[in-house]
Design an enzyme around this catalytic site. Structure first.
Site, PDB file in Angstrom:
ATOM      1  N   GLU A 173      24.784 -24.583 -26.674  1.00 57.19           N
ATOM      2  CA  GLU A 173      26.194 -24.349 -27.065  1.00 57.19           C
ATOM      3  C   GLU A 173      27.166 -24.556 -25.901  1.00 57.19           C
ATOM      4  O   GLU A 173      27.997 -23.691 -25.604  1.00 57.19           O
ATOM      5  CB  GLU A 173      26.346 -22.944 -27.669  1.00 57.19           C
ATOM      6  CG  GLU A 173      25.573 -22.788 -28.961  1.00 57.19           C
ATOM      7  CD  GLU A 173      25.873 -21.504 -29.733  1.00 57.19           C
ATOM      8  OE1 GLU A 173      26.522 -20.603 -29.192  1.00 57.19           O
ATOM      9  OE2 GLU A 173      25.437 -21.424 -30.889  1.00 57.19           O
ATOM     10  N   GLU A 292      19.774 -23.591 -34.707  1.00 62.59           N
ATOM     11  CA  GLU A 292      20.121 -22.187 -34.969  1.00 62.59           C
ATOM     12  C   GLU A 292      20.781 -22.123 -36.337  1.00 62.59           C
ATOM     13  O   GLU A 292      21.841 -22.737 -36.543  1.00 62.59           O
ATOM     14  CB  GLU A 292      21.078 -21.621 -33.916  1.00 62.59           C
ATOM     15  CG  GLU A 292      20.419 -21.315 -32.600  1.00 62.59           C
ATOM     16  CD  GLU A 292      21.335 -20.561 -31.629  1.00 62.59           C
ATOM     17  OE1 GLU A 292      22.111 -19.693 -32.076  1.00 62.59           O
ATOM     18  OE2 GLU A 292      21.253 -20.864 -30.428  1.00 62.59           O
TER      19      GLU A 292
HETATM   20  O1  AHR Z   1      21.181 -16.467 -31.836  1.00 66.33           O
HETATM   21  C1  AHR Z   1      22.125 -15.671 -31.183  1.00 66.33           C
HETATM   22  C2  AHR Z   1      23.145 -16.487 -30.388  1.00 66.33           C
HETATM   23  O2  AHR Z   1      23.925 -17.244 -31.266  1.00 66.33           O
HETATM   24  C3  AHR Z   1      22.571 -17.501 -29.439  1.00 66.33           C
HETATM   25  O3  AHR Z   1      22.251 -16.953 -28.220  1.00 66.33           O
HETATM   26  C4  AHR Z   1      23.697 -18.489 -29.296  1.00 66.33           C
HETATM   27  O4  AHR Z   1      23.230 -19.765 -29.014  1.00 66.33           O
HETATM   28  C5  AHR Z   1      24.428 -18.398 -30.625  1.00 66.33           C
HETATM   29  O5  AHR Z   1      25.793 -18.274 -30.452  1.00 66.33           O
END
Ligand code: AHR
Length: 505
Positions: A173, A292
């Site tokens: 990110e 994610e």
């Molecule tokens: O999964 C939790 C968090 O969400 C992770 O660390 C990040 O990459 C995202 O914003």
């Protein structure tokens, strides 16, 4: 109620399911690692301190790959802190989650855990506070057979065989201002390119994922992907997507409709990647890593822990139990990923244990399955093979945010090797059951093996340590297949797994 109709024919396909589509994610965050997978004092702990009860549940899902060690955590992580004799490992402030990192679990321990549960590691490197040198050294530590500084260090640490990690993420990110070492698209694109080159010089067999946007609504979405890929396209194999959903204003209809946006998100990233391909004259096609995704509620209590009592080891962060309706959204996110299986090759349910997770534990006590565990497990177990180009006609609903949301969300996966086919189907309807009819004449000689259903009279029902079986699937679904005609009733607000197999009689 109007009937929903589907047509599935093996002649018309979307693409092969890469098993990594059912991946997950374990970050050094909350109780995911410490008191999650690793709890040396637990009655089920093995010789390395890994909880056997947790490993058994992970094996039940058949999780093919797990992203590690973050997440936001990785952007401040020095992998060298987590290798070598445990008593010499430093305790560090983890600025991402305002926690204390003991480094008791590091690269070697996690790779060993992965081996024991039968999964692969998807390793993320730090491109926040670190860079090319740390990343190429970690590839050398993990994948080089021996005879060099870092490979010999691994051997000295007790791991003669390389960890052989194939999939690597170039940071996490990096478009997000919350990220340590946050960068502009040009800054990240350059750094990702040079890091990718060095990592592949160490091990040309690895596959690399470049960071896309942190979610669809980032102000830089679209431009970020285009600029980053302008730099890095030819050196990487995947671009990442992240997305979490949650219910707001108690509006279930809108919550259930959000996966329509997920589909659009995926298509937009595909278009951007293909635009760069065309513009630069590349022949290689880039794939997507949705590394994610989940339903995630960020409650005030989590913020309070980090602000009022920071620097704890493994504080209980983001552990709110999931509801039945959350499980439906997780199911539809899986259906969306499958529908895009021609381009989405990796996906990671974020996360796996305790933190934003389908599996929960009590420290010193039992482990149990959240409601969201079931669609994830079903998809992983029964969704391998080829995604068919399912034709769907369904009644729909509209509300103030969405127009014509399909009541039926469905996908069909054909497993030619085992002569089985599975239809995954969600009825978004809140008012009643949805009758389903299917034209499956293209797959001759199949019968219904079972019709699994996850339903509950209370959409807010959830599993807890005290009541772990409040939301569980049953196999009393009424699906029938005769002369290629499928009929089934999908109860209101239900997740359905209709399993068909070759009639061997
Ligand atoms: O999964 C939790 C968090 O969400 C992770 O660390 C990040 O990459 C995202 O914003």
């Amino acid at each position: 109620m109007e009937t929903a109709k589907i047509i599935a024919d093996p002649e018309f396909r979307i693409g092969e399911v890469d098993p990594r589509l059912y991946g997950s994610f374990i970050e050094h965050l909350g109780r995911a690692v410490y008191n999650g997978i690793y709890e040396p004092g637990h009655p089920t702990a093995d010789d390395m301190g890994f909880r056997r009860d947790v490993m058994d549940i992970v094996r039940e899902v058949g999780v093919p790959i797990v992203r590690y060690p973050g997440g936001n955590f990785v952007s401040g992580y020095n992998w060298r802190d987590g290798v070598g004799p445990k008593e010499k490992r430093p305790r560090r402030l983890d600025l991402a989650w305002r926690s204390l990192e003991t480094n008791e679990v590091g690269t070697d321990e996690f790779c060993e855990w992965a081996r024991r549960v039968g999964t692969e590691v998807n390793m993320a490197v730090n491109l926040g506070t670190a860079g090319i040198d740390e990343a190429r050294s970690l590839v050398e530590y993990c994948n080089h057979p021996g005879g060099s500084l870092y490979s010999d260090m691994r051997i000295a640490n007790g791991y003669r065989e390389p960890h052989k990690i194939k999939t690597w993420c170039l940071g996490n990110e990096m478009d997000g201002p919350w990220q340590m070492g946050h960068k502009t698209a040009d800054e990240y694109g350059r750094l990702a390119t040079e890091t990718a080159v060095a990592m592949k010089w160490v091990d040309p067999t690895i596959e690399l994922v470049a960071c896309g946007s942190s979610h669809r609504k980032m102000p830089t979405f679209g431009q970020w992907e285009a600029t980053v890929l302008d730099h890095v396209y030819q050196y990487v194999d995947y671009i990442s997507l992240h997305q979490y959903y949650h219910k707001t204003d108690n509006d279930l209809g809108t919550f259930l409709a959000q996966t329509v946006q997920m589909d659009d998100f995926i298509r937009s990233v595909v278009s951007t990647a293909d635009y760069v391909r065309a513009k630069k004259g590349h022949t290689k096609r880039l794939y997507l890593s949705f590394d994610e995704w989940n339903v995630w509620y960020q409650n005030p209590v989590d913020k309070e822990i980090m602000q009022k009592t920071p620097w704890q080891v493994a504080p209980p962060l983001y552990e709110a139990p999931y509801t039945h309706e959350d499980a439906l959204v997780v199911g539809m996110m899986l259906i969306t990923l499958l529908r895009n299986a021609d381009r989405v090759k990796i996906a990671c349910l974020a996360q796996l244990i305790n933190t934003i997770a389908p599996i929960s534990t009590v420290t010193g006590g039992p482990a149990w399955r959240q409601a969201t565990y079931y669609p994830y497990m079903h998809a992983s177990c029964y969704g391998r093979g080829t995604v068919l180009n399912l034709q769907v006609r369904t009644p729909s609903y509209s509300n103030k945010t969405f127009d014509a949301v399909p009541l039926l969300d469905a996908v069909a996966v054909l497993d030619e090797e085992h002569e089985q086919m599975t239809v995954f189907a969600v009825n978004r309807g809140q008012d009643g059951a949805l009758p389903l009819e299917g034209d499956l004449r293209g797959i001759g000689g199949y019968q219904v093996l079972e019709h699994i259903t996850l339903e509950h009279s209370d959409p807010l029902a959830r599993n807890t340590a005290e009541q772990p079986n409040e939301v569980v699937p049953h196999t009393r679904g009424d699906a029938q297949l005769s002369d290629g005609r499928l009929t089934a009733t999908l109860p209101k607000l239900s997740w359905n797994v209709i399993r068909l197999g070759k009639n061997r009689g």
